[in-house]
Design a protein around this motif. Structure first.
Motif, mmCIF file in Angstrom:
data_model
loop_
_atom_site.group_PDB
_atom_site.id
_atom_site.type_symbol
_atom_site.label_atom_id
_atom_site.label_comp_id
_atom_site.label_asym_id
_atom_site.label_seq_id
_atom_site.Cartn_x
_atom_site.Cartn_y
_atom_site.Cartn_z
ATOM 1 N N SER A 8 -7.741 -2.700 9.443
ATOM 2 C CA SER A 8 -7.411 -2.059 8.425
ATOM 3 C C SER A 8 -8.554 -1.122 8.477
ATOM 4 O O SER A 8 -9.749 -1.259 8.627
ATOM 5 C CB SER A 8 -7.710 -3.070 7.064
ATOM 6 N N GLY A 9 -8.190 0.062 7.698
ATOM 7 C CA GLY A 9 -9.317 0.976 7.486
ATOM 8 C C GLY A 9 -10.375 0.619 6.542
ATOM 9 O O GLY A 9 -11.707 1.097 6.863
ATOM 10 N N GLN A 10 -10.039 0.079 5.521
ATOM 11 C CA GLN A 10 -10.993 -0.442 4.514
ATOM 12 C C GLN A 10 -12.078 -1.485 5.009
ATOM 13 O O GLN A 10 -13.447 -1.331 4.839
ATOM 14 C CB GLN A 10 -10.602 -0.994 3.170
ATOM 15 N N ARG A 11 -11.559 -2.359 6.083
ATOM 16 C CA ARG A 11 -12.455 -3.235 6.640
ATOM 17 C C ARG A 11 -13.623 -2.374 7.453
ATOM 18 O O ARG A 11 -14.923 -2.736 7.035
ATOM 19 C CB ARG A 11 -11.775 -4.001 7.954
ATOM 20 N N PRO B 16 -5.149 11.705 -0.768
ATOM 21 C CA PRO B 16 -6.508 11.233 -0.745
ATOM 22 C C PRO B 16 -6.564 9.875 -1.015
ATOM 23 O O PRO B 16 -5.844 9.025 -1.655
ATOM 24 C CB PRO B 16 -7.091 11.981 -2.199
ATOM 25 N N GLU B 17 -7.443 9.198 -0.472
ATOM 26 C CA GLU B 17 -7.805 7.721 -0.581
ATOM 27 C C GLU B 17 -9.147 7.329 -0.907
ATOM 28 O O GLU B 17 -9.897 7.149 -0.315
ATOM 29 C CB GLU B 17 -7.249 7.098 0.786
ATOM 30 N N PRO B 18 -9.251 7.097 -2.210
ATOM 31 C CA PRO B 18 -10.688 6.660 -2.640
ATOM 32 C C PRO B 18 -10.863 5.251 -2.378
ATOM 33 O O PRO B 18 -9.983 4.524 -2.041
ATOM 34 C CB PRO B 18 -10.711 6.924 -4.244
ATOM 35 N N GLY C 112 0.774 -1.282 0.080
ATOM 36 C CA GLY C 112 0.125 0.173 -0.165
ATOM 37 C C GLY C 112 0.704 1.366 -0.087
ATOM 38 O O GLY C 112 2.171 1.079 -0.220
ATOM 39 N N VAL C 113 0.147 2.336 0.235
ATOM 40 C CA VAL C 113 0.696 3.555 -0.012
ATOM 41 C C VAL C 113 1.185 4.226 1.605
ATOM 42 O O VAL C 113 2.432 4.721 1.803
ATOM 43 C CB VAL C 113 0.082 4.718 -0.364
ATOM 44 N N TYR C 114 0.553 3.739 2.671
ATOM 45 C CA TYR C 114 0.773 3.716 4.066
ATOM 46 C C TYR C 114 2.445 3.574 4.375
ATOM 47 O O TYR C 114 3.091 4.032 5.037
ATOM 48 C CB TYR C 114 0.022 3.230 4.973
ATOM 49 N N PHE C 115 2.779 2.426 3.694
ATOM 50 C CA PHE C 115 4.085 1.978 4.284
ATOM 51 C C PHE C 115 5.261 2.769 3.718
ATOM 52 O O PHE C 115 6.086 3.030 4.229
ATOM 53 C CB PHE C 115 4.162 0.369 3.701
ATOM 54 N N GLY D 183 -3.132 -1.555 9.632
ATOM 55 C CA GLY D 183 -3.872 -0.817 9.004
ATOM 56 C C GLY D 183 -4.165 0.525 9.844
ATOM 57 O O GLY D 183 -3.993 0.429 11.277
ATOM 58 N N SER D 184 -5.445 1.359 9.703
ATOM 59 C CA SER D 184 -5.845 2.342 10.274
ATOM 60 C C SER D 184 -6.356 2.224 11.820
ATOM 61 O O SER D 184 -5.768 2.823 12.946
ATOM 62 C CB SER D 184 -6.932 2.736 9.526
ATOM 63 N N THR D 185 -7.128 1.225 11.982
ATOM 64 C CA THR D 185 -8.007 0.933 13.227
ATOM 65 C C THR D 185 -6.891 0.326 14.127
ATOM 66 O O THR D 185 -6.667 0.617 15.241
ATOM 67 C CB THR D 185 -9.276 0.541 13.201
ATOM 68 N N VAL E 200 -3.505 7.034 9.302
ATOM 69 C CA VAL E 200 -4.908 6.492 9.526
ATOM 70 C C VAL E 200 -5.744 7.347 8.585
ATOM 71 O O VAL E 200 -5.746 8.442 8.447
ATOM 72 C CB VAL E 200 -5.323 6.676 10.912
ATOM 73 N N GLN E 201 -6.945 6.575 8.168
ATOM 74 C CA GLN E 201 -8.007 7.179 7.544
ATOM 75 C C GLN E 201 -8.756 8.415 8.228
ATOM 76 O O GLN E 201 -8.972 8.313 9.522
ATOM 77 C CB GLN E 201 -8.941 6.246 7.283
ATOM 78 N N SER E 202 -8.965 9.600 7.484
ATOM 79 C CA SER E 202 -9.762 10.766 8.214
ATOM 80 C C SER E 202 -11.105 10.026 8.907
ATOM 81 O O SER E 202 -11.361 10.720 9.979
ATOM 82 C CB SER E 202 -9.934 11.629 7.344
ATOM 83 N N TYR F 298 -10.931 -1.527 -0.884
ATOM 84 C CA TYR F 298 -9.810 -1.207 -0.753
ATOM 85 C C TYR F 298 -9.806 0.291 -0.572
ATOM 86 O O TYR F 298 -9.934 0.904 -1.654
ATOM 87 C CB TYR F 298 -8.577 -1.822 -1.360
ATOM 88 N N THR F 299 -9.427 0.957 0.553
ATOM 89 C CA THR F 299 -9.242 2.364 0.586
ATOM 90 C C THR F 299 -7.813 2.645 0.613
ATOM 91 O O THR F 299 -7.092 2.395 1.392
ATOM 92 C CB THR F 299 -9.559 3.040 2.112
ATOM 93 N N VAL F 300 -7.440 3.276 -0.635
ATOM 94 C CA VAL F 300 -5.913 3.548 -0.570
ATOM 95 C C VAL F 300 -5.691 4.584 -1.972
ATOM 96 O O VAL F 300 -6.275 4.955 -2.754
ATOM 97 C CB VAL F 300 -5.313 2.029 -1.061
HETATM 98 N N1 GLU Z 1 -6.447 2.990 4.220
HETATM 99 C C1 GLU Z 1 -5.573 1.652 4.342
HETATM 100 C C2 GLU Z 1 -6.149 1.409 5.696
HETATM 101 O O1 GLU Z 1 -6.367 2.277 6.495
HETATM 102 C C3 GLU Z 1 -4.365 1.565 4.145
HETATM 103 C C4 GLU Z 1 -3.984 1.940 2.695
HETATM 104 C C5 GLU Z 1 -2.364 1.797 2.509
HETATM 105 O O2 GLU Z 1 -1.655 0.779 3.140
HETATM 106 O O3 GLU Z 1 -2.018 2.779 1.612
HETATM 107 O O4 GLU Z 1 -5.761 0.389 6.652
#
Ligand code: GLU
Length: 334
Positions: A161-164, A130-132, A41-44, A81-83, A99-101, A206-208
């Motif tokens: 994960s945030g997408q969950r 931004p993460e669609p 992903g992008v977070y890493f 991920g986020s949570t 983390v996701q907004s 997937y939110t990414v």
């Molecule tokens: N949005 C995802 C999350 O909150 C992670 C996305 C990413 O790894 O770039 O878990």
């Protein structure tokens, strides 16, 4: 002195030197951990790029006014991920997290205690890309909209994960439950593209940020598509929640993306806890903002970042005092 005694003495001296150096190091250094996301992903990349900016400004072994001997040693391992990151920051296991907004909002406001740790001491540092929220479907799955997805095998993301959480919110918004799918899976972001291409699932949510390796593995790899999410239920989510907005993934982002895709999304944000020292947060913020051009070049998803946007977009927790000190100093806030 015999050779053996000499070697022994040298070893003792070596150990003493090491011990001395060790204690000197321990006094000067601050170790921080940044929670990220899956390795594709992008977070890493975001977490590791922030660590890189800290190392860049310290310029170990170099001298000059531009270097700051902040002593911060930074690690950004992959995580659920986020949570998960919010939980770890709340427990003091991580000092920072990407983390996701939506989850930043729900954590600091205590508005979804069943999905994310409620933490009034959560603090915002800045926002990122931004993460669609993307529903990626198999090339021959016949899925073109949310309603086509019902009865299919859908990966809603791993716990943490945030997408969950966002997948669950979307299910709820449409008035659906897991029972409306033939299977609901909990694969991680690094497993789901392979599962889709192997025909083991029909779609994943997937939110990414884009472009990214995880989605590319499915789109460029096996012609997977990303569907539009523009139904009234999605519009209601966007209207009712300050942390959601509509987002477009432009045609050409991936080889299979022949048209723009419209969906809803969030922002990636960077958070910490009120318990983390002002000096550490100040130095980290300063390292990223003073080197934003370099930072932007480290991932295509970062190319849209601006200093003005990063101090407001997607932030709902109060700014950490250390970040605020830097923003005030450079006139970004009054
Ligand atoms: N949005 C995802 C999350 O909150 C992670 C996305 C990413 O790894 O770039 O878990």
């Amino acid at each position: 002195m015999s050779l053996r005694k000499l070697a022994g003495a040298a070893a003792v001296a070596g150990i003493a030197a090491l011990a001395f150096q060790g204690s000197a190091l321990a006094q000067d250094k601050t170790f921080i951990t940044i929670g990220t996301g899956g390795p594709t992903g992008v977070y890493f990349v975001a977490g590791n790029s922030i660590c890189r900016m800290l190392a860049l400004v310290e310029g170990v072994g170099r001298s000059g006014d531009q270097f700051r001997q902040h002593g911060i040693r930074c690690a950004a391992p992959s995580s659920a991920g986020s949570t998960y990151n919010i939980g770890q920051v709340s427990e003091g296991e991580f000092q920072f997290g990407v983390v996701q907004s939506d989850w930043q909002f729900h954590s600091v406001n205590g508005s979804k205690p069943d999905r994310v740790t409620s933490n009034p001491d959560l603090r915002a540092v800045f926002s990122l890309h931004p993460e669609p929220y993307q529903i990626v479907v198999g090339a021959d799955s016949g899925i073109n909209s949310w309603s086509d997805l019902l009865g299919k095998r859908f990966n809603i993301g791993n716990p943490g994960s945030g997408q969950r959480g966002t997948s669950e919110e979307l299910l709820e918004a449409f008035g659906n439950s897991n029972a409306d799918f033939s299977a609901v899976t909990e694969l991680t972001s690094s497993e789901q593209a392979g599962a889709l291409c192997d025909g083991n699932i029909d779609a994943f949510g997937y939110t990414v940020g884009f472009p990214n390796g995880g989605v590319a593995q499915a789109t460029d790899g096996c012609d997977a598509r990303i569907i539009n999410l523009t139904e009234d239920e999605v519009a209601a989510l966007v209207n009712d929640n300050p942390f959601y907005s509509f987002a477009t993934i432009p045609a050409g982002t991936y080889s299979s993306l022949t048209d723009d895709v419209t969906t809803f999304g969030v922002r990636a944000t960077f958070i910490t806890s009120a318990d983390v020292s002002d000096d550490v947060v100040y130095e980290l913020t300063r390292a990223v903002f003073e080197n934003l051009d370099t930072f932007r070049g480290l991932h295509p998803a970062f190319s849209v970042l601006t200093k003005e946007g990063m101090i407001v977009d997607g932030l709902s927790a109060p700014l950490h005092a250390g970040a605020e000190r830097y923003y005030r100093e450079v006139g970004l806030i009054n």
